[in-house]
Design a protein around this motif. Structure first.
Motif, PDB file in Angstrom:
ATOM      1  N   TYR A  35      17.783  74.675  30.563  1.00 50.52           N
ATOM      2  CA  TYR A  35      19.002  74.038  30.041  1.00 50.52           C
ATOM      3  C   TYR A  35      18.830  72.523  30.122  1.00 50.52           C
ATOM      4  O   TYR A  35      17.934  72.022  30.816  1.00 50.52           O
ATOM      5  CB  TYR A  35      20.233  74.474  30.850  1.00 50.52           C
ATOM      6  CG  TYR A  35      20.181  74.056  32.303  1.00 50.52           C
ATOM      7  CD1 TYR A  35      20.847  72.922  32.749  1.00 50.52           C
ATOM      8  CD2 TYR A  35      19.444  74.786  33.241  1.00 50.52           C
ATOM      9  CE1 TYR A  35      20.789  72.517  34.059  1.00 50.52           C
ATOM     10  CE2 TYR A  35      19.376  74.393  34.562  1.00 50.52           C
ATOM     11  CZ  TYR A  35      20.056  73.263  34.971  1.00 50.52           C
ATOM     12  OH  TYR A  35      19.976  72.865  36.284  1.00 50.52           O
ATOM     13  N   THR A  36      19.677  71.826  29.419  1.00 51.23           N
ATOM     14  CA  THR A  36      19.651  70.371  29.464  1.00 51.23           C
ATOM     15  C   THR A  36      21.090  69.853  29.480  1.00 51.23           C
ATOM     16  O   THR A  36      22.035  70.632  29.325  1.00 51.23           O
ATOM     17  CB  THR A  36      18.881  69.791  28.267  1.00 51.23           C
ATOM     18  OG1 THR A  36      18.754  68.377  28.421  1.00 51.23           O
ATOM     19  CG2 THR A  36      19.592  70.089  26.958  1.00 51.23           C
ATOM     20  N   TYR A  37      21.261  68.534  29.673  1.00 51.62           N
ATOM     21  CA  TYR A  37      22.620  67.989  29.723  1.00 51.62           C
ATOM     22  C   TYR A  37      22.672  66.616  29.056  1.00 51.62           C
ATOM     23  O   TYR A  37      21.637  65.946  28.891  1.00 51.62           O
ATOM     24  CB  TYR A  37      23.106  67.879  31.170  1.00 51.62           C
ATOM     25  CG  TYR A  37      22.498  66.718  31.920  1.00 51.62           C
ATOM     26  CD1 TYR A  37      23.118  65.471  31.950  1.00 51.62           C
ATOM     27  CD2 TYR A  37      21.285  66.858  32.607  1.00 51.62           C
ATOM     28  CE1 TYR A  37      22.555  64.395  32.612  1.00 51.62           C
ATOM     29  CE2 TYR A  37      20.720  65.803  33.278  1.00 51.62           C
ATOM     30  CZ  TYR A  37      21.350  64.571  33.280  1.00 51.62           C
ATOM     31  OH  TYR A  37      20.776  63.511  33.923  1.00 51.62           O
ATOM     32  N   ASN A  68      28.016  67.435  28.813  1.00 49.91           N
ATOM     33  CA  ASN A  68      27.696  68.543  27.919  1.00 49.91           C
ATOM     34  C   ASN A  68      26.411  69.228  28.376  1.00 49.91           C
ATOM     35  O   ASN A  68      25.353  68.578  28.449  1.00 49.91           O
ATOM     36  CB  ASN A  68      27.541  68.038  26.482  1.00 49.91           C
ATOM     37  CG  ASN A  68      28.817  67.420  25.953  1.00 49.91           C
ATOM     38  OD1 ASN A  68      29.906  67.969  26.154  1.00 49.91           O
ATOM     39  ND2 ASN A  68      28.705  66.272  25.297  1.00 49.91           N
ATOM     40  N   THR A  70      23.690  72.281  27.703  1.00 51.73           N
ATOM     41  CA  THR A  70      23.192  73.143  26.634  1.00 51.73           C
ATOM     42  C   THR A  70      22.136  74.104  27.159  1.00 51.73           C
ATOM     43  O   THR A  70      21.177  73.688  27.820  1.00 51.73           O
ATOM     44  CB  THR A  70      22.572  72.302  25.498  1.00 51.73           C
ATOM     45  OG1 THR A  70      23.568  71.415  24.983  1.00 51.73           O
ATOM     46  CG2 THR A  70      22.055  73.187  24.380  1.00 51.73           C
ATOM     47  N   SER A  71      22.314  75.386  26.852  1.00 49.69           N
ATOM     48  CA  SER A  71      21.336  76.401  27.238  1.00 49.69           C
ATOM     49  C   SER A  71      20.148  76.379  26.279  1.00 49.69           C
ATOM     50  O   SER A  71      20.315  76.305  25.059  1.00 49.69           O
ATOM     51  CB  SER A  71      21.969  77.793  27.241  1.00 49.69           C
ATOM     52  OG  SER A  71      20.975  78.788  27.420  1.00 49.69           O
ATOM     53  N   LEU A 123      26.810  79.992  30.653  1.00 49.59           N
ATOM     54  CA  LEU A 123      26.349  79.665  29.309  1.00 49.59           C
ATOM     55  C   LEU A 123      25.767  80.893  28.631  1.00 49.59           C
ATOM     56  O   LEU A 123      24.912  81.583  29.201  1.00 49.59           O
ATOM     57  CB  LEU A 123      25.279  78.571  29.359  1.00 49.59           C
ATOM     58  CG  LEU A 123      25.685  77.191  29.875  1.00 49.59           C
ATOM     59  CD1 LEU A 123      24.461  76.289  29.955  1.00 49.59           C
ATOM     60  CD2 LEU A 123      26.757  76.573  28.994  1.00 49.59           C
ATOM     61  N   LYS A 126      21.722  79.744  24.082  1.00 48.95           N
ATOM     62  CA  LYS A 126      21.758  78.572  23.192  1.00 48.95           C
ATOM     63  C   LYS A 126      23.138  77.911  23.101  1.00 48.95           C
ATOM     64  O   LYS A 126      23.380  77.084  22.222  1.00 48.95           O
ATOM     65  CB  LYS A 126      21.307  78.950  21.774  1.00 48.95           C
ATOM     66  CG  LYS A 126      19.990  79.705  21.697  1.00 48.95           C
ATOM     67  CD  LYS A 126      18.823  78.904  22.237  1.00 48.95           C
ATOM     68  CE  LYS A 126      17.523  79.673  22.071  1.00 48.95           C
ATOM     69  NZ  LYS A 126      16.378  78.925  22.626  1.00 48.95           N
ATOM     70  N   GLU A 127      24.039  78.257  24.007  1.00 50.88           N
ATOM     71  CA  GLU A 127      25.401  77.726  23.957  1.00 50.88           C
ATOM     72  C   GLU A 127      25.491  76.353  24.617  1.00 50.88           C
ATOM     73  O   GLU A 127      24.764  76.043  25.568  1.00 50.88           O
ATOM     74  CB  GLU A 127      26.369  78.688  24.636  1.00 50.88           C
ATOM     75  CG  GLU A 127      27.828  78.220  24.588  1.00 50.88           C
ATOM     76  CD  GLU A 127      28.766  79.156  25.343  1.00 50.88           C
ATOM     77  OE1 GLU A 127      29.982  79.116  25.070  1.00 50.88           O
ATOM     78  OE2 GLU A 127      28.289  79.921  26.213  1.00 50.88           O
ATOM     79  N   THR A 128      26.427  75.513  24.134  1.00 50.94           N
ATOM     80  CA  THR A 128      26.741  74.225  24.753  1.00 50.94           C
ATOM     81  C   THR A 128      28.179  74.253  25.251  1.00 50.94           C
ATOM     82  O   THR A 128      29.091  74.614  24.511  1.00 50.94           O
ATOM     83  CB  THR A 128      26.569  73.072  23.760  1.00 50.94           C
ATOM     84  OG1 THR A 128      25.202  72.985  23.361  1.00 50.94           O
ATOM     85  CG2 THR A 128      26.980  71.736  24.399  1.00 50.94           C
ATOM     86  N   LYS A 129      28.359  73.877  26.516  1.00 56.48           N
ATOM     87  CA  LYS A 129      29.702  73.789  27.088  1.00 56.48           C
ATOM     88  C   LYS A 129      29.882  72.424  27.746  1.00 56.48           C
ATOM     89  O   LYS A 129      28.911  71.794  28.179  1.00 56.48           O
ATOM     90  CB  LYS A 129      29.914  74.895  28.127  1.00 56.48           C
ATOM     91  CG  LYS A 129      30.380  76.220  27.552  1.00 56.48           C
ATOM     92  CD  LYS A 129      30.787  77.183  28.656  1.00 56.48           C
ATOM     93  CE  LYS A 129      31.326  78.486  28.086  1.00 56.48           C
ATOM     94  NZ  LYS A 129      31.722  79.424  29.173  1.00 56.48           N
ATOM     95  N   THR A 130      31.136  72.011  27.845  1.00 52.74           N
ATOM     96  CA  THR A 130      31.454  70.728  28.470  1.00 52.74           C
ATOM     97  C   THR A 130      31.989  70.961  29.877  1.00 52.74           C
ATOM     98  O   THR A 130      32.993  71.663  30.065  1.00 52.74           O
ATOM     99  CB  THR A 130      32.483  69.948  27.644  1.00 52.74           C
ATOM    100  OG1 THR A 130      31.942  69.693  26.351  1.00 52.74           O
ATOM    101  CG2 THR A 130      32.812  68.621  28.310  1.00 52.74           C
TER     102      THR A 130
END
Length: 367
Positions: A35-37, A68, A70-71, A123, A126-130
């Protein structure tokens, strides 16, 4: 024959080099992060170029920070979050995720009391959450900085590798995002304080620690510490240490290690003479402390047991191999020169015989 001897010597050196160079520690394989942010920098961010939060706040201000996440995985994953104040580790380096280090008594505003967030975020692939981080500033205005950090770690995202010797190496991967909160840019002058000196162990080596605190809410850098340990009533220096380039987090302490050079602890009263230097400002302390018999026995037994159990077979093998190489070289040199001498003697003897035979033949021809 000479070529064979040279080749044998080179082979022995090559074997010794390979054995000596083989690592005796396990290195973790970098598997990467799943994941990244990306942080959303608010209007009160002081520097838009840095990759962390450095915010200008006001008393009683409430604010939500957004990150944010992101997976990158094809599987669902849970990202755990932890918040902690900035601290100084025993190497003199600032960290933002060390809950095992206690807070210094000079800390009046605890980062964990004014900053909160969710404990975890789930997550989908491939989902992005805040992720939102809430800040609620104290009512009283202050100078300096409240410093802490947010750690993001995938749940169960670690690898444990079993080594041939039975040991295990556990690798953990996490992101740490610093969060700095200020209310003005007023200068805060350095102010160090002596806390205590005590005996313990560091990596199974008997060590004396002197605890020095940065008692003001500002970062300190390029600090130099020197310490000398003597028996109480004596000026003879038993142990000493010096370290430069030390960094300290606001309102944190540093346990300065002074090695006892693999010696046993001896119970009794001692004196620590400590000098600290930041720029042109210096601090000096001379404080008495005691090593109790209970502590001495505990750490001496612990370190002695480890020494008996720990055998560096790679070092032993390298020493034995080195010995074999030396013996091989000496033998080869001896063999080479002895053979050379024998050949020379044989040639000289043959030459003498030939000379004698020539003289006899000459005598006969004269007759």
């Amino acid at each position: 024959m000479k070529k064979k001897i040279v080749n044998s010597i080179l082979s022995l050196f090559f074997i010794a080099f390979i054995i000596w160079q083989s690592p005796n520690v396990a290195y973790a394989t970098d598997t990467g992060m799943a994941y990244t942010y990306r942080i959303e920098k608010p209007d009160n961010q002081l520097d838009a170029e840095i990759g962390y939060f450095d915010l200008m706040m006001t008393p009683k201000q409430e604010q939500k920070l957004k990150i944010n996440i992101t997976s990158l995985s094809d599987k669902e994953q849970t990202i755990e979050t932890t918040l902690d104040s900035a601290k100084t580790n025993s190497n003199g380096v600032i960290e933002y995720n060390q809950k095992n280090i206690d807070k210094d008594e000079s800390m009046t505003i605890d980062f964990n009391n004014i900053v909160t967030t969710e404990k975890e975020i789930v997550l989908k692939p491939k989902e992005t959450k805040t992720l939102e981080v809430s800040i609620k500033m104290p009512e009283i205005a202050y100078d300096g900085v409240i410093a802490g950090g947010l750690t993001l770690k995938a749940k169960d995202d670690d690898t444990t590798e079993k080594q041939a010797n039975g040991s295990r190496v556990k690798n953990e991967y996490a992101y740490v995002i610093a969060i700095l909160l200020r209310e003005n840019k007023n200068e805060v002058k350095p102010d160090l304080a002596y806390r205590k000196t005590y005996a313990a162990d560091r990596n199974y080596n008997n060590t004396i620690f002197t605890r020095i605190a940065n008692s003001v809410p500002t970062y300190e850098a390029n600090m130099t510490l020197e310490a000398q340990i003597s028996k109480s009533g004596s000026k003879e220096i038993l142990y000493e240490a010096r370290q430069t380039g030390i960094e300290m987090a606001p309102n944190s302490y540093f346990d300065f290690p002074i090695s006892m050079n693999n010696e046993d602890m001896v119970p009794g009263k001692y004196v620590a003479r400590v000098n600290a230097l930041i720029g042109s400002q210096s601090w000096n302390w001379e404080e008495e402390f005691e090593i109790t018999k209970k502590d001495a026995d505990k750490y001496n037994e612990k370190n002695s047991a480890l020494t008996q159990e720990t055998v560096d077979w790679k070092l032993i093998l390298a020493i034995v191999t080195g010995f074999i190489v030396i013996v091989g070289i000496v033998t080869a040199i001896y063999y080479f020169f002895v053979k050379k001498k024998k050949r020379a003697n044989k040639a000289q003897k043959k030459k003498k015989v030939n000379n004698v035979q020539k003289k006899k033949r000459k005598s006969k021809s004269d007759v």
